[in-house]
Scaffold this motif. Structure first.
Motif, PDB file in Angstrom:
ATOM      1  N   VAL A 174       0.811  -1.223   0.000  1.00  9.46           N
ATOM      2  CA  VAL A 174       0.000   0.000   0.000  1.00  9.46           C
ATOM      3  C   VAL A 174       0.839   1.265   0.000  1.00  9.46           C
ATOM      4  CG1 VAL A 174      -1.848  -1.227   1.207  1.00  9.46           C
ATOM      5  CG2 VAL A 174      -0.275   0.230   2.503  1.00  9.46           C
ATOM      6  N   LYS A 175       2.151   1.137   0.071  1.00 11.64           N
ATOM      7  CA  LYS A 175       3.026   2.316   0.087  1.00 11.64           C
ATOM      8  C   LYS A 175       2.780   3.187  -1.134  1.00 11.64           C
ATOM      9  CE  LYS A 175       6.987   0.742   2.785  1.00 11.64           C
ATOM     10  NZ  LYS A 175       8.386   0.254   2.724  1.00 11.64           N
ATOM     11  N   GLY A 176       2.680   4.478  -0.884  1.00 11.16           N
ATOM     12  CA  GLY A 176       2.456   5.425  -1.972  1.00 11.16           C
ATOM     13  C   GLY A 176       1.002   5.587  -2.364  1.00 11.16           C
ATOM     14  N   ARG A 177       0.130   4.732  -1.843  1.00  9.35           N
ATOM     15  CA  ARG A 177      -1.299   4.815  -2.169  1.00  9.35           C
ATOM     16  C   ARG A 177      -2.159   5.141  -0.947  1.00  9.35           C
ATOM     17  NH1 ARG A 177      -3.952   0.451  -3.804  1.00  9.35           N
ATOM     18  NH2 ARG A 177      -2.620  -1.058  -2.707  1.00  9.35           N
ATOM     19  N   PHE A 178      -1.757   4.660   0.218  1.00  9.94           N
ATOM     20  CA  PHE A 178      -2.531   4.849   1.441  1.00  9.94           C
ATOM     21  C   PHE A 178      -1.796   5.827   2.356  1.00  9.94           C
ATOM     22  CE2 PHE A 178      -4.884   0.471   1.669  1.00  9.94           C
ATOM     23  CZ  PHE A 178      -5.313   0.643   0.361  1.00  9.94           C
ATOM     24  N   THR A 179      -2.579   6.606   3.128  1.00  8.64           N
ATOM     25  CA  THR A 179      -2.011   7.534   4.092  1.00  8.64           C
ATOM     26  C   THR A 179      -2.762   7.407   5.401  1.00  8.64           C
ATOM     27  OG1 THR A 179      -1.462   9.095   2.322  1.00  8.64           O
ATOM     28  CG2 THR A 179      -1.433   9.932   4.581  1.00  8.64           C
ATOM     29  N   ILE A 180      -2.032   7.152   6.474  1.00  7.16           N
ATOM     30  CA  ILE A 180      -2.638   7.056   7.800  1.00  7.16           C
ATOM     31  C   ILE A 180      -2.411   8.377   8.535  1.00  7.16           C
ATOM     32  CG2 ILE A 180      -0.573   6.113   8.938  1.00  7.16           C
ATOM     33  CD1 ILE A 180      -2.485   4.301  10.578  1.00  7.16           C
ATOM     34  N   SER A 181      -3.385   8.756   9.355  1.00  6.54           N
ATOM     35  CA  SER A 181      -3.248   9.962  10.166  1.00  6.54           C
ATOM     36  C   SER A 181      -4.083   9.787  11.428  1.00  6.54           C
ATOM     37  CB  SER A 181      -3.695  11.204   9.382  1.00  6.54           C
ATOM     38  OG  SER A 181      -5.050  11.109   9.009  1.00  6.54           O
ATOM     39  N   ARG A 182      -3.829  10.664  12.375  1.00  9.82           N
ATOM     40  CA  ARG A 182      -4.586  10.603  13.626  1.00  9.82           C
ATOM     41  C   ARG A 182      -4.942  12.006  14.074  1.00  9.82           C
ATOM     42  NH1 ARG A 182      -1.136   7.280  17.618  1.00  9.82           N
ATOM     43  NH2 ARG A 182      -2.687   7.903  19.165  1.00  9.82           N
ATOM     44  N   GLN A 231      -6.587   7.167   4.468  1.00 10.31           N
ATOM     45  CA  GLN A 231      -6.927   7.643   3.122  1.00 10.31           C
ATOM     46  C   GLN A 231      -6.388   6.637   2.132  1.00 10.31           C
ATOM     47  OE1 GLN A 231      -8.733  10.372   2.080  1.00 10.31           O
ATOM     48  NE2 GLN A 231      -8.498   9.532   0.010  1.00 10.31           N
ATOM     49  N   MET A 232      -7.272   6.065   1.336  1.00  7.76           N
ATOM     50  CA  MET A 232      -6.895   5.028   0.386  1.00  7.76           C
ATOM     51  C   MET A 232      -7.141   5.541  -1.028  1.00  7.76           C
ATOM     52  SD  MET A 232      -8.349   1.641   2.308  1.00  7.76           S
ATOM     53  CE  MET A 232     -10.053   2.043   1.982  1.00  7.76           C
ATOM     54  N   ASP A 233      -6.085   5.706  -1.775  1.00  9.39           N
ATOM     55  CA  ASP A 233      -6.158   6.184  -3.161  1.00  9.39           C
ATOM     56  C   ASP A 233      -5.666   5.092  -4.107  1.00  9.39           C
ATOM     57  OD1 ASP A 233      -4.942   9.294  -1.880  1.00  9.39           O
ATOM     58  OD2 ASP A 233      -7.020   8.797  -2.380  1.00  9.39           O
ATOM     59  N   SER A 234      -5.985   5.269  -5.380  1.00  8.58           N
ATOM     60  CA  SER A 234      -5.554   4.312  -6.413  1.00  8.58           C
ATOM     61  C   SER A 234      -5.878   2.882  -5.996  1.00  8.58           C
ATOM     62  CB  SER A 234      -4.051   4.463  -6.681  1.00  8.58           C
ATOM     63  OG  SER A 234      -3.736   5.772  -7.079  1.00  8.58           O
ATOM     64  N   LEU A 235      -7.084   2.683  -5.557  1.00 10.68           N
ATOM     65  CA  LEU A 235      -7.475   1.372  -5.051  1.00 10.68           C
ATOM     66  C   LEU A 235      -7.452   0.314  -6.141  1.00 10.68           C
ATOM     67  CD1 LEU A 235     -10.247   2.535  -2.606  1.00 10.68           C
ATOM     68  CD2 LEU A 235      -8.320   1.068  -1.987  1.00 10.68           C
ATOM     69  N   LYS A 236      -7.086  -0.886  -5.721  1.00  6.10           N
ATOM     70  CA  LYS A 236      -6.975  -2.038  -6.622  1.00  6.10           C
ATOM     71  C   LYS A 236      -7.926  -3.138  -6.155  1.00  6.10           C
ATOM     72  CE  LYS A 236      -2.008  -1.152  -7.166  1.00  6.10           C
ATOM     73  NZ  LYS A 236      -0.647  -1.730  -7.000  1.00  6.10           N
ATOM     74  N   PRO A 237      -8.319  -4.028  -7.042  1.00  5.69           N
ATOM     75  CA  PRO A 237      -9.192  -5.137  -6.611  1.00  5.69           C
ATOM     76  C   PRO A 237      -8.596  -5.932  -5.453  1.00  5.69           C
ATOM     77  CG  PRO A 237      -9.162  -5.008  -8.986  1.00  5.69           C
ATOM     78  CD  PRO A 237      -8.149  -4.013  -8.500  1.00  5.69           C
ATOM     79  N   GLU A 238      -7.271  -6.044  -5.413  1.00  9.75           N
ATOM     80  CA  GLU A 238      -6.642  -6.804  -4.329  1.00  9.75           C
ATOM     81  C   GLU A 238      -6.687  -6.094  -2.985  1.00  9.75           C
ATOM     82  OE1 GLU A 238      -5.321  -6.053  -7.323  1.00  9.75           O
ATOM     83  OE2 GLU A 238      -3.149  -5.639  -7.165  1.00  9.75           O
ATOM     84  N   ASP A 239      -7.183  -4.858  -2.953  1.00  8.15           N
ATOM     85  CA  ASP A 239      -7.398  -4.165  -1.680  1.00  8.15           C
ATOM     86  C   ASP A 239      -8.734  -4.549  -1.051  1.00  8.15           C
ATOM     87  OD1 ASP A 239      -5.967  -1.271  -3.230  1.00  8.15           O
ATOM     88  OD2 ASP A 239      -4.992  -2.602  -1.765  1.00  8.15           O
ATOM     89  N   THR A 240      -9.548  -5.310  -1.759  1.00  6.93           N
ATOM     90  CA  THR A 240     -10.835  -5.740  -1.223  1.00  6.93           C
ATOM     91  C   THR A 240     -10.631  -6.578   0.037  1.00  6.93           C
ATOM     92  OG1 THR A 240     -11.913  -5.711  -3.388  1.00  6.93           O
ATOM     93  CG2 THR A 240     -12.876  -7.150  -1.705  1.00  6.93           C
ATOM     94  N   ALA A 241     -11.279  -6.166   1.127  1.00  2.00           N
ATOM     95  CA  ALA A 241     -11.108  -6.841   2.412  1.00  2.00           C
ATOM     96  C   ALA A 241     -11.980  -6.168   3.459  1.00  2.00           C
ATOM     97  CB  ALA A 241      -9.648  -6.792   2.861  1.00  2.00           C
ATOM     98  N   ASN A 242     -12.116  -6.832   4.584  1.00  5.31           N
ATOM     99  CA  ASN A 242     -12.619  -6.174   5.789  1.00  5.31           C
ATOM    100  C   ASN A 242     -11.449  -5.458   6.445  1.00  5.31           C
ATOM    101  OD1 ASN A 242     -15.493  -6.537   6.479  1.00  5.31           O
ATOM    102  ND2 ASN A 242     -15.007  -8.696   6.203  1.00  5.31           N
ATOM    103  N   TYR A 243     -11.640  -4.203   6.767  1.00  6.92           N
ATOM    104  CA  TYR A 243     -10.597  -3.393   7.387  1.00  6.92           C
ATOM    105  C   TYR A 243     -10.955  -3.148   8.855  1.00  6.92           C
ATOM    106  CZ  TYR A 243      -8.361  -2.476   2.924  1.00  6.92           C
ATOM    107  OH  TYR A 243      -7.685  -2.621   1.735  1.00  6.92           O
ATOM    108  N   TYR A 244      -9.992  -3.405   9.719  1.00  5.77           N
ATOM    109  CA  TYR A 244     -10.178  -3.269  11.157  1.00  5.77           C
ATOM    110  C   TYR A 244      -9.137  -2.314  11.721  1.00  5.77           C
ATOM    111  CZ  TYR A 244     -12.533  -7.780  10.455  1.00  5.77           C
ATOM    112  OH  TYR A 244     -13.335  -8.794  10.003  1.00  5.77           O
ATOM    113  N   CYS A 245      -9.531  -1.553  12.742  1.00  6.54           N
ATOM    114  CA  CYS A 245      -8.506  -0.830  13.496  1.00  6.54           C
ATOM    115  C   CYS A 245      -8.288  -1.564  14.823  1.00  6.54           C
ATOM    116  CB  CYS A 245      -8.881   0.631  13.719  1.00  6.54           C
ATOM    117  SG  CYS A 245     -10.396   0.919  14.634  1.00  6.54           S
TER     118      CYS A 245
END
Length: 132
Positions: free
Chosen positions: A63-71, A81-95
């Motif tokens: 995800v480097k270069g495509r995703f940005t984490i902040s708090r 922030q998830m940009d340039s999403l790809k089909p392989e990013d499909t998932a359940n996302y948990y914090c």
């Protein structure tokens, strides 16, 4: 009561963007390293991106270069922030959080911490689907 609540998932076309949010309550997020993990169907859960109490960050290579984490500690919220999403990013996302006394490095929390200690708290997840 400690609680993490994710939101922002949805269905997006390849190349699209989404912003995930995770609101923390019941504890002071200021001192915690916290991160985003994801689990795709048939795959193991894996760390995506983590951020320390001092805003050091880690990103998985995928995800480097495509995703940005902040708090935003004032809002007890983290974002992905998830940009340039790809089909392989499909998932359940948990914090999830790591105990401040055991896990501070974001790279460690996103990779080996869960196997050694187990995450302190998990949210219930938000589903991201990237499909044309």
């Amino acid at each position: 009561q400690v609680q993490l609540v994710e939101s922002g998932g949805g269905v997006v076309h390849p190349g699209g963007s989404l912003r995930l949010s995770c609101v923390a309550s019941g504890f002071n997020l200021d001192y915690y390293t916290i991160g985003w993990f994801r689990q795709a169907p048939g795959k193991e859960r894996a760390g995506v991106s983590c951020i320390s109490a001092t805003n050091d960050v880690y990103y998985a290579d995928s995800v480097k270069g495509r995703f940005t984490i902040s708090r935003d500690n004032a809002k007890s919220t983290i974002y992905l922030q998830m940009d340039s999403l790809k089909p392989e990013d499909t998932a359940n996302y948990y914090c999830a959080t790591a105990h401040p006394g055991q896990g501070r490095s974001p790279s460690y929390v996103c990779t080996d911490y869960e196997a050694e200690y187990g995450m302190d708290s998990w949210g219930s997840g938000t589903l991201v689907t990237v499909s044309s």
